[in-house]
Motif scaffolding. Sequence first.
Motif, PDB file in Angstrom:
ATOM      1  N   PHE A 210       0.802  -1.220   0.000  1.00 37.24           N
ATOM      2  CA  PHE A 210       0.000   0.000   0.000  1.00 37.24           C
ATOM      3  C   PHE A 210       0.839   1.277   0.000  1.00 37.24           C
ATOM      4  O   PHE A 210       0.300   2.359   0.231  1.00 37.24           O
ATOM      5  CB  PHE A 210      -0.986  -0.029   1.163  1.00 37.24           C
ATOM      6  N   GLU A 211       2.133   1.146  -0.274  1.00 42.43           N
ATOM      7  CA  GLU A 211       2.934   2.343  -0.530  1.00 42.43           C
ATOM      8  C   GLU A 211       2.302   3.168  -1.658  1.00 42.43           C
ATOM      9  O   GLU A 211       2.397   4.397  -1.666  1.00 42.43           O
ATOM     10  CB  GLU A 211       4.364   1.959  -0.903  1.00 42.43           C
ATOM     11  N   GLY A 212       1.664   2.472  -2.606  1.00 40.68           N
ATOM     12  CA  GLY A 212       1.037   3.169  -3.721  1.00 40.68           C
ATOM     13  C   GLY A 212      -0.050   4.128  -3.283  1.00 40.68           C
ATOM     14  O   GLY A 212      -0.187   5.235  -3.821  1.00 40.68           O
ATOM     15  N   VAL A 213      -0.845   3.733  -2.296  1.00 45.84           N
ATOM     16  CA  VAL A 213      -1.909   4.600  -1.780  1.00 45.84           C
ATOM     17  C   VAL A 213      -1.298   5.758  -0.999  1.00 45.84           C
ATOM     18  O   VAL A 213      -1.734   6.913  -1.111  1.00 45.84           O
ATOM     19  CB  VAL A 213      -2.893   3.796  -0.908  1.00 45.84           C
ATOM     20  N   MET A 214      -0.291   5.471  -0.188  1.00 50.36           N
ATOM     21  CA  MET A 214       0.407   6.530   0.549  1.00 50.36           C
ATOM     22  C   MET A 214       1.022   7.544  -0.411  1.00 50.36           C
ATOM     23  O   MET A 214       0.931   8.766  -0.198  1.00 50.36           O
ATOM     24  CB  MET A 214       1.494   5.906   1.433  1.00 50.36           C
ATOM     25  N   ILE A 215       1.638   7.060  -1.481  1.00 49.49           N
ATOM     26  CA  ILE A 215       2.269   7.923  -2.471  1.00 49.49           C
ATOM     27  C   ILE A 215       1.230   8.799  -3.169  1.00 49.49           C
ATOM     28  O   ILE A 215       1.469   9.983  -3.436  1.00 49.49           O
ATOM     29  CB  ILE A 215       3.060   7.074  -3.489  1.00 49.49           C
ATOM     30  N   PHE A 216       0.064   8.252  -3.469  1.00 47.95           N
ATOM     31  CA  PHE A 216      -1.013   9.033  -4.084  1.00 47.95           C
ATOM     32  C   PHE A 216      -1.359  10.247  -3.230  1.00 47.95           C
ATOM     33  O   PHE A 216      -1.410  11.383  -3.723  1.00 47.95           O
ATOM     34  CB  PHE A 216      -2.248   8.157  -4.291  1.00 47.95           C
ATOM     35  N   ILE A 246       5.772   6.770   6.931  1.00 45.85           N
ATOM     36  CA  ILE A 246       7.008   7.345   6.401  1.00 45.85           C
ATOM     37  C   ILE A 246       6.929   8.852   6.134  1.00 45.85           C
ATOM     38  O   ILE A 246       7.932   9.559   6.302  1.00 45.85           O
ATOM     39  CB  ILE A 246       7.466   6.572   5.131  1.00 45.85           C
ATOM     40  N   PRO A 247       5.780   9.438   5.717  1.00 46.09           N
ATOM     41  CA  PRO A 247       5.750  10.895   5.499  1.00 46.09           C
ATOM     42  C   PRO A 247       6.032  11.724   6.748  1.00 46.09           C
ATOM     43  O   PRO A 247       6.336  12.919   6.630  1.00 46.09           O
ATOM     44  CB  PRO A 247       4.323  11.150   4.982  1.00 46.09           C
ATOM     45  N   LEU A 248       5.960  11.122   7.928  1.00 40.02           N
ATOM     46  CA  LEU A 248       6.341  11.844   9.146  1.00 40.02           C
ATOM     47  C   LEU A 248       7.776  12.361   9.036  1.00 40.02           C
ATOM     48  O   LEU A 248       8.115  13.405   9.588  1.00 40.02           O
ATOM     49  CB  LEU A 248       6.216  10.928  10.370  1.00 40.02           C
ATOM     50  N   LEU A 249       8.600  11.617   8.321  1.00 41.70           N
ATOM     51  CA  LEU A 249       9.996  11.999   8.131  1.00 41.70           C
ATOM     52  C   LEU A 249      10.124  13.341   7.416  1.00 41.70           C
ATOM     53  O   LEU A 249      11.100  14.069   7.613  1.00 41.70           O
ATOM     54  CB  LEU A 249      10.709  10.903   7.313  1.00 41.70           C
ATOM     55  N   PHE A 250       9.118  13.687   6.611  1.00 39.91           N
ATOM     56  CA  PHE A 250       9.199  14.891   5.792  1.00 39.91           C
ATOM     57  C   PHE A 250       8.730  16.153   6.501  1.00 39.91           C
ATOM     58  O   PHE A 250       8.969  17.260   6.004  1.00 39.91           O
ATOM     59  CB  PHE A 250       8.380  14.708   4.510  1.00 39.91           C
ATOM     60  N   LEU A 251       8.050  16.015   7.620  1.00 41.01           N
ATOM     61  CA  LEU A 251       7.472  17.186   8.294  1.00 41.01           C
ATOM     62  C   LEU A 251       8.505  18.251   8.669  1.00 41.01           C
ATOM     63  O   LEU A 251       8.264  19.439   8.455  1.00 41.01           O
ATOM     64  CB  LEU A 251       6.677  16.741   9.526  1.00 41.01           C
ATOM     65  N   PRO A 252       9.670  17.880   9.226  1.00 35.91           N
ATOM     66  CA  PRO A 252      10.657  18.930   9.544  1.00 35.91           C
ATOM     67  C   PRO A 252      11.138  19.703   8.318  1.00 35.91           C
ATOM     68  O   PRO A 252      11.546  20.869   8.436  1.00 35.91           O
ATOM     69  CB  PRO A 252      11.817  18.145  10.180  1.00 35.91           C
ATOM     70  N   PRO A 382      11.991  -4.410  -0.687  1.00 36.10           N
ATOM     71  CA  PRO A 382      12.032  -3.789  -2.019  1.00 36.10           C
ATOM     72  C   PRO A 382      11.024  -2.661  -2.224  1.00 36.10           C
ATOM     73  O   PRO A 382      11.353  -1.626  -2.812  1.00 36.10           O
ATOM     74  CB  PRO A 382      11.748  -4.967  -2.958  1.00 36.10           C
ATOM     75  N   TRP A 383       9.797  -2.866  -1.740  1.00 41.58           N
ATOM     76  CA  TRP A 383       8.745  -1.874  -1.991  1.00 41.58           C
ATOM     77  C   TRP A 383       8.988  -0.543  -1.274  1.00 41.58           C
ATOM     78  O   TRP A 383       8.339   0.451  -1.588  1.00 41.58           O
ATOM     79  CB  TRP A 383       7.379  -2.441  -1.614  1.00 41.58           C
ATOM     80  N   TYR A 384       9.929  -0.494  -0.354  1.00 44.22           N
ATOM     81  CA  TYR A 384      10.261   0.782   0.299  1.00 44.22           C
ATOM     82  C   TYR A 384      10.832   1.799  -0.701  1.00 44.22           C
ATOM     83  O   TYR A 384      10.787   3.002  -0.461  1.00 44.22           O
ATOM     84  CB  TYR A 384      11.293   0.570   1.416  1.00 44.22           C
ATOM     85  N   ILE A 385      11.381   1.285  -1.805  1.00 44.73           N
ATOM     86  CA  ILE A 385      12.019   2.163  -2.794  1.00 44.73           C
ATOM     87  C   ILE A 385      10.972   2.950  -3.582  1.00 44.73           C
ATOM     88  O   ILE A 385      11.300   3.942  -4.240  1.00 44.73           O
ATOM     89  CB  ILE A 385      12.902   1.338  -3.762  1.00 44.73           C
ATOM     90  N   ALA A 386       9.722   2.536  -3.534  1.00 45.34           N
ATOM     91  CA  ALA A 386       8.670   3.173  -4.337  1.00 45.34           C
ATOM     92  C   ALA A 386       8.558   4.667  -4.056  1.00 45.34           C
ATOM     93  O   ALA A 386       8.430   5.478  -4.986  1.00 45.34           O
ATOM     94  CB  ALA A 386       7.332   2.482  -4.098  1.00 45.34           C
ATOM     95  N   THR A 387       8.606   5.070  -2.792  1.00 48.87           N
ATOM     96  CA  THR A 387       8.492   6.489  -2.437  1.00 48.87           C
ATOM     97  C   THR A 387       9.696   7.267  -2.953  1.00 48.87           C
ATOM     98  O   THR A 387       9.559   8.397  -3.447  1.00 48.87           O
ATOM     99  CB  THR A 387       8.382   6.665  -0.912  1.00 48.87           C
TER     100      THR A 387
END
Length: 453
Positions: A210-216, A246-252, A382-387
């Motif tokens: 479901f990285e695909g849904v998160m990425i959307f 994973i998007p929590l990493l981007f907040l700062p 492997p699917w972690y690379i999608a983002t």
Amino acid sequence: MQLWKLYKVPLLLTIVSLILYWFFAYDLIRTEYSKLITLYSLLWLLFVLILKYSKHNIQLLAGVALLFRVIFILAIPNLSQDFYRFIWDGRMILQGFNPYLYTPESFITAQEFPIAQAQDLYKGMGQLNGSHFSNYPPINQLCFVIASLFSNSSILNSVVVLRILIIAADFGTFFFGKRLLQEFNIPVKHIFWYVLNPFIIIELTGNLHFEGVMIFFLVWSLFLLHSGKWKWAAVVFALSISVKLIPLLFLPLLFKYFKKPFAKGIDLKKLISFYAIVGTTTILLFAPFFSSEFINNYTQTVALWFNNFEFNASIYYIIRELGYLFRGYNEIAIIGKILSVIVFLIVIGLAIFNKRKTTKALIINMLLGLTCYLLLSTTIHPWYIATLLILSVFTNYKYPLVWSFIVILSYLAYINLNKADKSENLWIIAIEYVVVYGVLIWELFIKKRVKQE
């Protein structure tokens, strides 16, 4: 006939690709390593050729991307077992259970079967997955519930529903990604490095990650942010977090993004409001599951990824070997915490020292921050690379694209499953990361210098 005359080469390449995807979906076992690598490599070759011969025909490429996904529609994932847990969680919620408070193992051990096909689902997910509490955030759980609503007694039917949701998300990413590329004056065809990539089709549509849904939601949020609709961007960003954390990493990294109009400095009011909306929305989404027991279970389960699990790592494996050398045992609990702190400091550094306050600069920092996170992680599926791949689409960096190809080698770690030594083959992992680091170092440190000379 006119269509055939105009697009004979790309159509032939598409037909061959469809046949290969069919073999990948319905005639491949994970431990058939030669077939796995061969099929994947051929699909990548055809992918590059299709882009070469049809790079300006957006509609044709979008149609081809849809066809490649439809091939998988009735296939049971063959490279991952996670979908069994997805179905378990969805059916548990429909039965009134909080999936964060019970492990599948606790029911099976007690010979209790609260949902249809409980034994089959537990056997499919495996003991490791079944012995832990769920760590999938609430919007992810909503997808699992939708699958169970449409099919509460058939694993295959549930798989079909989950797959349709992921395909829909991929084309949502295509829609907003295309518009964002246009805003950046980057050729729209670049979106197909993600949408048409065999790695994305196999790992997301094929293996139901479901990285695909998160990425959307992430790309949609970035588009809204770039359009000035920052309040809605915050809400959608929270939806992304509520699929995968994973998007929590981007907040700062947003620290310097909100600048004062017609003046220097940061618009703290807008920044704090953005964070407040993200935080409030995320909390509200988790609220139906909230309890003190939930907090304890969830934090402990998430911590396992840093303190217990290890797979396909790079820098961590080197440090681990040094730990064995000097301490005599695996120091993952300590190393995992230290590496997490280092990643946090790197992200904060990227946020503080970022001079450009544009959406494209923000995306580049997201790419670099996530790269550091992945290279310092103890576990890289492997699917972690999608983002990483989708972020690179909006930049000039190509190392995530190279990684999306070479990461298939990580599946060869299973080559020792039937042997006494079940550990990963570190030589194979070394090959993967020599390529990744080589391209990364070239793009970050050497390429610009060569051009200047």
